[in-house]
Design an enzyme around this catalytic site. Structure first.
Site, PDB file in Angstrom:
ATOM      1  N   ASP A  70     -27.272  19.567 -29.463  1.00 12.73           N
ATOM      2  CA  ASP A  70     -26.604  18.677 -30.408  1.00 12.73           C
ATOM      3  C   ASP A  70     -25.303  19.318 -30.891  1.00 12.73           C
ATOM      4  O   ASP A  70     -25.333  20.405 -31.483  1.00 12.73           O
ATOM      5  CB  ASP A  70     -27.558  18.417 -31.582  1.00 12.73           C
ATOM      6  CG  ASP A  70     -26.950  17.497 -32.622  1.00 12.73           C
ATOM      7  OD1 ASP A  70     -26.355  16.490 -32.228  1.00 12.73           O
ATOM      8  OD2 ASP A  70     -27.049  17.794 -33.823  1.00 12.73           O
ATOM      9  N   THR A  99     -21.625  13.644 -31.289  1.00 10.73           N
ATOM     10  CA  THR A  99     -20.983  14.797 -31.949  1.00 10.73           C
ATOM     11  C   THR A  99     -20.218  15.657 -30.949  1.00 10.73           C
ATOM     12  O   THR A  99     -19.148  16.159 -31.264  1.00 10.73           O
ATOM     13  CB  THR A  99     -22.037  15.654 -32.674  1.00 10.73           C
ATOM     14  OG1 THR A  99     -23.162  15.802 -31.809  1.00 10.73           O
ATOM     15  CG2 THR A  99     -22.494  14.981 -33.947  1.00 10.73           C
ATOM     16  N   THR A 100     -20.793  15.807 -29.745  1.00 18.10           N
ATOM     17  CA  THR A 100     -20.086  16.604 -28.729  1.00 18.10           C
ATOM     18  C   THR A 100     -18.831  15.854 -28.274  1.00 18.10           C
ATOM     19  O   THR A 100     -17.767  16.442 -28.120  1.00 18.10           O
ATOM     20  CB  THR A 100     -21.005  16.869 -27.522  1.00 18.10           C
ATOM     21  OG1 THR A 100     -22.238  17.376 -28.011  1.00 18.10           O
ATOM     22  CG2 THR A 100     -20.389  17.866 -26.576  1.00 18.10           C
ATOM     23  N   ASP A 155     -31.126  11.822 -33.863  1.00  9.15           N
ATOM     24  CA  ASP A 155     -29.982  11.132 -33.257  1.00  9.15           C
ATOM     25  C   ASP A 155     -30.367   9.712 -32.847  1.00  9.15           C
ATOM     26  O   ASP A 155     -29.643   8.759 -33.112  1.00  9.15           O
ATOM     27  CB  ASP A 155     -29.476  11.898 -32.017  1.00  9.15           C
ATOM     28  CG  ASP A 155     -28.610  13.091 -32.420  1.00  9.15           C
ATOM     29  OD1 ASP A 155     -28.587  13.387 -33.628  1.00  9.15           O
ATOM     30  OD2 ASP A 155     -27.988  13.708 -31.545  1.00  9.15           O
TER      31      ASP A 155
END
Length: 540
Positions: free
Chosen positions: A59, A92-93, A389
């Site tokens: 994550d 998020t990445t 997530d």
């Protein structure tokens, strides 16, 4: 010769101008390199050891938090990853990659002397175009048909989990996540989904409890005699300590004789027994308290076929209240049916090596508990992060009812639109918007790189398809080719993409607008304290 004027405190380090900008961009690129391999279904995980505690995660936000980054410009990337995590939960990445790639593509222009303000203006223009186009292209969801709506939510949850450690079980978990979110009330509060981790067993043994489940709390003697199952029980939720309090610890009591001391002891017992009697008379079968319930009380309840648990975590108590009704009482004076909770079935069961208390069949079950099973502790923690997530994605999809295709499809389409647009304008903006169009290709490119595919070849195929007007073509990881990801059900909520692009553009603009860093030396022992955030080294 001009005399040197010292304005700042001695030892203050100032670096400014173009080299400063370039060094900030380089710092952001090294952060981007740290997380780029975690993107997508074939992404790798990172093992981060912090103060002896090992965390394995895929994550982006978790990795960024644990990296303890000190470079001031690079911290911006940590902030956008956190904001993406808080707002949407996933992507998020992607957001870090996009911000890093925007900066990488405009770096040559900075080095050639293009003013940062012109670059910022171009990025903002490109962002507005992208958001406008995403909203135009997004596919609206029909909420009228419950079965279709549910299938769509499951697909979005599965897409969110495809890049996680639990991608093998994504079908099993996506159903569970959708069930969990659909149980909640309209506001979809996250804290009403409890996640409990019990090591041992396989992932498939994880279960969803519609109601509340929590681990058996610390108990005193007499506990074994209490019944472990009730049907249609009444629950008293308390915030009272049911223990003999030694009053001499709290107050000084002067006594003349043993008789007087005996009276004090008797009163202490009497107060406790009165409390217990009132709880019993209220008709409650299960007594939960945030504070400890001592051995006298435990024995008293056991004799009367009542179950009790003390030191219940506040969060669990609140969720029980939400599910079973009732109210948390701080006194036993007014215990009646209106403040007691109700549930159809209460039982204590063994889960792995732990005992769990289950409350099921609650009248207004607006809360659920996921009990996760699995091998190693790190594995369970990563499973929890992955499910978080997926839960966030399902919540967002319910609230914002439109989706786009994932797998780099939307990025390729935006890249094409920007490239076409750049050819219609003159001036420096043409080159800059072209560079941003190229930067958007980082997502499909990285998906290919992480899976070991030939990125150039696949991107060429994608460009061709998008130029022909097939706007949902993206990378197909399973077949090492390209596919229409709208048909392949690789879907993501539109809000993820808009949020990621907006945050990435903001971060890039912010880093480009900084042209000087002033670091004040650490003030010595006797020096005046530094004003936080002042940076100029002046004492206040």
């Amino acid at each position: 010769m001009q005399p040197q004027i010292l304005v700042l405190k001695e030892g203050t380090d100032t670096s400014q101008g173009k080299p400063q900008l370039v060094s900030n961009i380089n710092a952001c690129q090294s952060i981007m390199d740290a997380v780029r391999t975690t993107l997508g279904p074939r992404g790798m995980d990172k093992l981060i050891v912090n103060h002896g505690k090992a965390t394995i995660s895929n994550d982006g936000a978790t990795i960024m938090k644990l990296l303890e980054i000190v470079h001031p410009a690079a911290k911006t990337l940590v902030d956008i990853a956190k904001s993406q995590d808080a707002e949407v939960g996933d992507g998020t990445t992607s957001v870090v990659l996009l911000a890093g790639e925007f900066l990488k593509q405009v770096k040559p222009f900075v080095e050639e002397g293009v003013h940062p303000r012109i670059i910022i203006k171009a990025i903002r223009k490109a962002l507005n175009l992208c958001v406008e186009k995403i909203n135009e292209m997004a596919v609206k969801i029909e909420k009228s048909n419950a079965t279709e709506h549910r299938a769509l939510l499951e697909k979005c949850a599965a897409t969110a989990m495809s890049s996680k450690l639990i991608h093998q079980q994504k079908n099993f978990f996506s159903k569970m996540v959708v069930d969990a979110v659909l149980q909640l009330d309209d506001l979809l509060p996250l804290n009403m989904i409890g996640i409990k981790k019990v090591s041992g067993g396989s992932l498939e043994e994880s279960q969803l409890v519609t109601g509340v489940a929590f681990q058996k709390t610390f108990s005193y003697a007499g506990f074994e005699m209490q019944p472990k199952q009730y049907k249609n029980c009444k629950i008293a939720l308390l915030n009272i300590e049911l223990e003999l309090k030694a009053e001499r610890d709290n107050a000084e009591v002067r006594v003349e004789s043993a008789m007087e001391y005996q009276k004090i002891v008797d009163v202490e017992w009497q107060i406790l027994y009165e409390k217990l009697e009132k709880i019993h008379k209220s008709g409650a079968n299960v007594v939960l308290s945030k504070l400890p319930i001592g051995d006298v009380a435990t024995q008293y309840f056991a004799d009367r076929d009542m179950f009790c648990a003390g030191r219940v975590v506040e969060e669990d108590l609140k969720r029980t209240m939400k599910a079973c009704g009732g109210a948390v009482m701080t006194t036993v004076q007014d215990l009646n049916d209106s403040v007691l909770g109700h549930c159809a079935l209460f039982e204590e069961r063994q889960v792995g090596g732990e005992r769990f208390n289950f409350f099921q069949g609650c009248p207004n079950a607006k809360t659920v508990t996921l009990i996760l099973r699995g091998g190693a502790e790190q594995f369970l923690e990563e499973t929890e992060r992955s499910l978080h997530d997926a839960i966030m994605i399902v919540r967002r999809t319910i609230k914002n009812d439109s989706v786009v295709a994932g797998g780099g499809a939307i990025e390729m389409e935006l890249s094409r639109i920007l490239r076409d647009y750049s050819r219609t304008i003159a001036g420096k903006e043409q080159l800059l918007i072209g560079a941003i169009a190229k930067a958007l290709e980082i997502i499909p490119r990285q998906l290919c790189d992480n899976a070991g595919f030939d990125a150039t070849n696949i991107l060429n195929k994608l460009r061709q398809k998008h130029a022909q007007g097939n706007c949902w073509y993206g990378v197909d990881i399973m077949k090492e080719n390209i596919a229409d990801n709208m048909d392949a059900c690789v879907w993501e909520p539109t809000i993820i993409k808009i949020n990621a692009l907006t945050a990435a553009c903001e971060a890039a603009c912010m880093i480009l607008s900084v042209d000087e860093t002033i670091k004040s030396p650490q003030s010595g022992g006797g020096g005046a304290p530094q004003m936080p955030g002042r940076g100029m080294g002046r004492p206040y």
